[in-house]
Design a protein around this motif. Structure first.
Motif, mmCIF file in Angstrom:
data_model
loop_
_atom_site.group_PDB
_atom_site.id
_atom_site.type_symbol
_atom_site.label_atom_id
_atom_site.label_comp_id
_atom_site.label_asym_id
_atom_site.label_seq_id
_atom_site.Cartn_x
_atom_site.Cartn_y
_atom_site.Cartn_z
ATOM 1 N N ALA A 346 0.848 -1.199 0.000
ATOM 2 C CA ALA A 346 0.000 0.000 0.000
ATOM 3 C C ALA A 346 0.883 1.247 0.000
ATOM 4 C CB ALA A 346 -0.921 0.002 1.215
ATOM 5 N N ASN A 347 0.362 2.318 -0.606
ATOM 6 C CA ASN A 347 1.088 3.589 -0.643
ATOM 7 C C ASN A 347 0.720 4.434 0.572
ATOM 8 O OD1 ASN A 347 2.316 3.028 -3.106
ATOM 9 N ND2 ASN A 347 0.616 3.887 -4.274
ATOM 10 N N TYR A 348 1.741 5.016 1.216
ATOM 11 C CA TYR A 348 1.525 5.913 2.345
ATOM 12 C C TYR A 348 2.110 7.273 1.985
ATOM 13 C CZ TYR A 348 0.128 1.910 5.156
ATOM 14 O OH TYR A 348 -0.538 0.813 5.642
ATOM 15 N N GLU A 349 1.250 8.288 2.040
ATOM 16 C CA GLU A 349 1.659 9.629 1.622
ATOM 17 C C GLU A 349 1.811 10.527 2.837
ATOM 18 O OE1 GLU A 349 -0.191 13.059 -1.315
ATOM 19 O OE2 GLU A 349 -0.543 10.947 -1.813
ATOM 20 N N ALA A 350 2.880 11.309 2.852
ATOM 21 C CA ALA A 350 3.129 12.242 3.949
ATOM 22 C C ALA A 350 3.804 13.490 3.393
ATOM 23 C CB ALA A 350 3.990 11.594 5.014
ATOM 24 N N TYR A 351 3.873 14.546 4.244
ATOM 25 C CA TYR A 351 4.502 15.799 3.825
ATOM 26 C C TYR A 351 5.595 16.179 4.811
ATOM 27 C CZ TYR A 351 0.492 16.289 0.717
ATOM 28 O OH TYR A 351 -0.454 16.078 -0.256
ATOM 29 N N MET A 352 6.659 16.790 4.301
ATOM 30 C CA MET A 352 7.706 17.326 5.168
ATOM 31 C C MET A 352 8.222 18.634 4.580
ATOM 32 S SD MET A 352 11.200 15.169 4.461
ATOM 33 C CE MET A 352 10.555 13.696 5.234
ATOM 34 N N CYS A 353 8.881 19.426 5.406
ATOM 35 C CA CYS A 353 9.395 20.719 4.973
ATOM 36 C C CYS A 353 10.332 20.550 3.784
ATOM 37 C CB CYS A 353 10.132 21.393 6.133
ATOM 38 S SG CYS A 353 11.008 22.896 5.650
ATOM 39 N N GLY A 354 10.090 21.306 2.713
ATOM 40 C CA GLY A 354 10.924 21.205 1.520
ATOM 41 C C GLY A 354 12.346 21.652 1.762
ATOM 42 N N SER A 355 12.531 22.621 2.645
ATOM 43 C CA SER A 355 13.880 23.097 2.951
ATOM 44 C C SER A 355 14.677 22.015 3.675
ATOM 45 C CB SER A 355 13.802 24.362 3.813
ATOM 46 O OG SER A 355 15.086 24.891 4.055
ATOM 47 N N TYR A 356 14.024 21.323 4.640
ATOM 48 C CA TYR A 356 14.682 20.209 5.333
ATOM 49 C C TYR A 356 15.000 19.080 4.351
ATOM 50 C CZ TYR A 356 15.225 16.015 8.151
ATOM 51 O OH TYR A 356 15.703 14.847 8.681
ATOM 52 N N SER A 357 14.038 18.809 3.459
ATOM 53 C CA SER A 357 14.223 17.727 2.490
ATOM 54 C C SER A 357 15.416 17.984 1.582
ATOM 55 C CB SER A 357 12.949 17.558 1.659
ATOM 56 O OG SER A 357 13.102 16.561 0.691
ATOM 57 N N ARG A 358 15.642 19.240 1.240
ATOM 58 C CA ARG A 358 16.735 19.588 0.329
ATOM 59 C C ARG A 358 18.071 19.759 1.041
ATOM 60 N NH1 ARG A 358 15.299 24.772 -2.938
ATOM 61 N NH2 ARG A 358 17.272 24.257 -3.921
ATOM 62 N N SER A 359 18.045 20.388 2.244
ATOM 63 C CA SER A 359 19.301 20.804 2.872
ATOM 64 C C SER A 359 19.572 20.208 4.242
ATOM 65 C CB SER A 359 19.317 22.338 2.985
ATOM 66 O OG SER A 359 19.054 22.926 1.731
ATOM 67 N N GLY A 360 18.628 19.422 4.775
ATOM 68 C CA GLY A 360 18.870 18.772 6.055
ATOM 69 C C GLY A 360 18.521 19.632 7.258
ATOM 70 N N HIS A 361 18.890 19.132 8.464
ATOM 71 C CA HIS A 361 18.450 19.757 9.713
ATOM 72 C C HIS A 361 19.080 21.125 9.966
ATOM 73 C CE1 HIS A 361 22.266 18.978 11.846
ATOM 74 N NE2 HIS A 361 22.314 17.881 11.103
ATOM 75 N N THR A 362 20.161 21.456 9.234
ATOM 76 C CA THR A 362 20.746 22.797 9.412
ATOM 77 C C THR A 362 19.856 23.883 8.814
ATOM 78 O OG1 THR A 362 22.011 22.549 7.363
ATOM 79 C CG2 THR A 362 23.112 21.915 9.421
ATOM 80 N N ALA A 363 18.963 23.500 7.903
ATOM 81 C CA ALA A 363 18.065 24.474 7.263
ATOM 82 C C ALA A 363 16.749 24.599 8.021
ATOM 83 C CB ALA A 363 17.790 24.077 5.817
ATOM 84 N N CYS A 364 16.191 23.463 8.455
ATOM 85 C CA CYS A 364 14.911 23.464 9.179
ATOM 86 C C CYS A 364 14.695 22.076 9.766
ATOM 87 C CB CYS A 364 13.763 23.842 8.235
ATOM 88 S SG CYS A 364 12.245 24.372 9.086
ATOM 89 N N THR A 365 13.593 21.889 10.494
ATOM 90 C CA THR A 365 13.253 20.558 11.013
ATOM 91 C C THR A 365 12.270 19.884 10.073
ATOM 92 O OG1 THR A 365 11.547 21.579 12.394
ATOM 93 C CG2 THR A 365 13.700 21.192 13.413
ATOM 94 N N THR A 366 11.945 18.651 10.337
ATOM 95 C CA THR A 366 11.179 17.850 9.361
ATOM 96 C C THR A 366 9.760 18.344 9.133
ATOM 97 O OG1 THR A 366 10.400 16.321 11.057
ATOM 98 C CG2 THR A 366 12.483 15.781 9.953
ATOM 99 N N HIS A 367 9.056 18.729 10.236
ATOM 100 C CA HIS A 367 7.637 19.116 10.145
ATOM 101 C C HIS A 367 6.813 17.986 9.501
ATOM 102 C CE1 HIS A 367 9.520 23.001 10.818
ATOM 103 N NE2 HIS A 367 8.340 23.513 11.129
ATOM 104 N N TYR A 368 7.242 16.770 9.718
ATOM 105 C CA TYR A 368 6.614 15.602 9.094
ATOM 106 C C TYR A 368 5.164 15.458 9.560
ATOM 107 C CZ TYR A 368 5.887 10.700 7.759
ATOM 108 O OH TYR A 368 5.402 9.533 7.220
#
Length: 540
Positions: A346-368
């Motif tokens: 099954a597919n599970y869809e979620a969202y996270m901060c795009g800045s964290y996704s691109r640059s890691g925890h130094t840019a922002c937190t996950t906000h998952y």
């Protein structure tokens, strides 16, 4: 005794579209007949006839003229006969180069019959120069008049293009007006509907191709039973064609022209015109789409993130609407495949901060945040507000209106103060302009000073008028807060009993959703989610 030179003569005739209006006296046939007889009467060898029909004389890059010159350069032609110098060309600089340099260098004689010019005779060079300058001036003047006439027609709402926009056809009774082309208009409505739903231009083009819908140019010739003469690698829809349709105000019933123009009367290449110089006339024909559909597509265009598609080729539910509450970056959709206990994937869809996704925890937190959880929270908020509107509509509208007016009251007061100062200055400028004119008439100030002062006053007046218009638009927005809230109430009450959150509902109701990071408070996991509704904003 000197042997008489043998002349191999070429007859050259030219007629532009503007010259054609003069009638038979300058027609191609009459030119050729006259020149052919002239060559025969003088006993010269007639080795070729060359004609450029419907071609401007401001450029020498004409097909027939260049074909003739290639034979001149080979020595096959040593005499060129034209009716007059205006037929030879209307660009006096280039004409001068040919007459004074090119032809003598190639030992080629030039005769302009009606101008009584023969390059073998001395003493008529100055007359030729003046004739060429006059011919150039005539071309410039004609071009200026034609442009003025076309712009005047455009300003009156008359369409001056060769083809009607896709979805319309030219009115047989008036080729400057449009009638709706039913089948094509339905395709236009489909395109705007898909875009309003968040679908990108490439995906829209693919779907139109899959449905077997003909693209605009192919459709144009197909309905007329003709073959498309334009050679293309494929006759398919593409994202550029879709984008062009989505940006065309013709579908609102408006005519927008003069988006490009010739570089000059000598250079027929086209260049883009600044949007503030476009000629726009509203309500010239029946619209295909509504103002609301147009604005919805513009809103989708302004979304910071592109609608992202899942592996199932579906646009993500919250795409373009979801933002990180801390860094402001758009949230990124992630789809993972998990196996259930029964072994089914099954597919599970979620969202996270795009800045964290691109640059890691130094840019922002996950906000998952899982999509299912977010979907439940947003649907619950919509149902709650829709229920309150249905039960206590007047009270809800009053409370939200007061809340929004309080937020904007301070800013509106500042804008009103600035607008009042601008109006005062504009009144002063009007008085100064009148006073300057009077001083000039009475001889109190010299003309040069008058011109300088007026130029400064008028420049400031235009600048201040533009600022005032912008401020008045802002004030109008502040004053229509109640109307906006009433429109929001009318929209949201439709979804009181909604049990499924879909993308159409989101795009109609919501401007943006801001997701905060989850944190633990008193042993409970909490997070702030801010929902900004269209017309109403963040209403808590």
């Amino acid at each position: 005794m000197q042997e008489e030179k043998i002349y191999n003569a070429a007859v050259y005739a030219r007629l532009s579209k503007e010259d054609a209006r003069a009638g038979d006296s300058v027609s191609i046939e009459s030119q050729i007949n006259m020149l052919t007889k002239y060559v025969a009467d003088n006993g010269w060898n007639h080795v070729g006839t060359y004609k450029d029909d419907g071609v401007s004389g401001t450029s020498f890059e004409r097909p027939a003229f260049q074909e003739m010159m290639s034979r001149v350069r080979k020595g096959e032609i040593n005499l060129v006969v034209v009716k007059d110098m205006s037929r030879f060309g209307r660009n006096y600089l280039e004409a001068g180069i040919y007459i004074e340099d090119t032809f003598p260098g190639l030992d080629c004689r030039l005769i302009a019959v009606n101008d009584n010019y023969d390059s073998l005779r001395d003493g008529n060079d100055m007359m030729v120069i003046f004739r060429n300058i006059f011919n150039d001036f005539y071309a410039r003047d004609t071009s200026t008049k034609i442009r003025a006439v076309r712009k005047s027609a455009m300003r009156s709402g008359r369409y001056m293009g060769a083809f009607a926009p896709y979805g319309y056809m030219k009115d047989p009774a008036d080729k400057h007006k449009f009638l709706i082309d039913g089948p094509a208009a339905e395709v236009v409505r489909l395109i705007f509907s898909m875009r309003a739903g968040g679908i990108g231009c490439p995906k829209i083009a693919r779907e139109l191709n899959e449905k077997g819908i003909l693209p605009p140019r192919t459709y144009y010739f197909d309905v007329r039973g003709q073959t498309n003469p334009y050679v293309r690698t494929n006759k398919k829809w593409n994202d550029c064609t879709v984008r062009h349709i989505l940006e065309n105000e013709a579908y609102l019933g408006h005519t927008v022209q003069h988006k490009e123009e010739c570089v000059s009367y000598k250079d027929r290449r086209m260049r883009a015109v600044s949007p503030d110089e476009w000629i726009r006339v509203e309500d010239t024909h029946e619209p295909i789409i509504t103002k609301e559909q147009w604005e919805e597509c513009r809103r989708v265009d302004r979304l910071r993130s592109r609608p992202r598609q899942s592996k199932m080729k579906e646009v993500s539910l919250f795409s373009g609407l979801l933002f990180c509450a801390d860094c402001g970056y758009s949230m990124r959709c992630q789809v993972t495949v998990r196996r259930k206990k029964n072994g089914v994937k099954a597919n599970y869809e979620a969202y996270m901060c795009g800045s964290y996704s691109r640059s890691g925890h130094t840019a922002c937190t996950t906000h998952y945040i899982p999509r299912q959880l977010l979907e439940e929270l947003v649907l619950s908020d919509i149902q709650d507000k829709a229920g309150k509107v249905c039960v206590r509509e007047k009270e809800v509208i009053r409370r939200i209106t007061e809340q929004r007016q309080t937020q904007g009251r301070q800013e509106a007061a500042a804008v009103e103060k600035s607008a009042k100062a601008l109006k005062k200055r504009l009144s002063e400028l009007d008085r100064l302009i009148r006073s300057t004119y009077e001083d000039k008439v009475l001889g109190k100030i010299p003309e040069a000073l008058c011109v300088r002062l007026l130029s400064g006053y008028q420049s400031e007046q235009e600048e201040k008028a533009a600022q005032l218009e912008e401020m008045e638009e802002k004030l109008t927005e502040y004053r229509k807060v109640k109307e906006d809230v009433q429109e929001w109430a009318g929209l949201i009450r439709q979804y009181r009993d909604a049990d499924i959150l879909d993308r159409d509902m989101l795009l109609k109701l919501i401007d943006r959703i801001e997701v905060g990071e989850a944190c633990v408070v008193n042993g409970q996991k909490e997070r702030q989610i801010r929902i900004c509704y269209k017309f109403a904003g963040d209403i808590g």
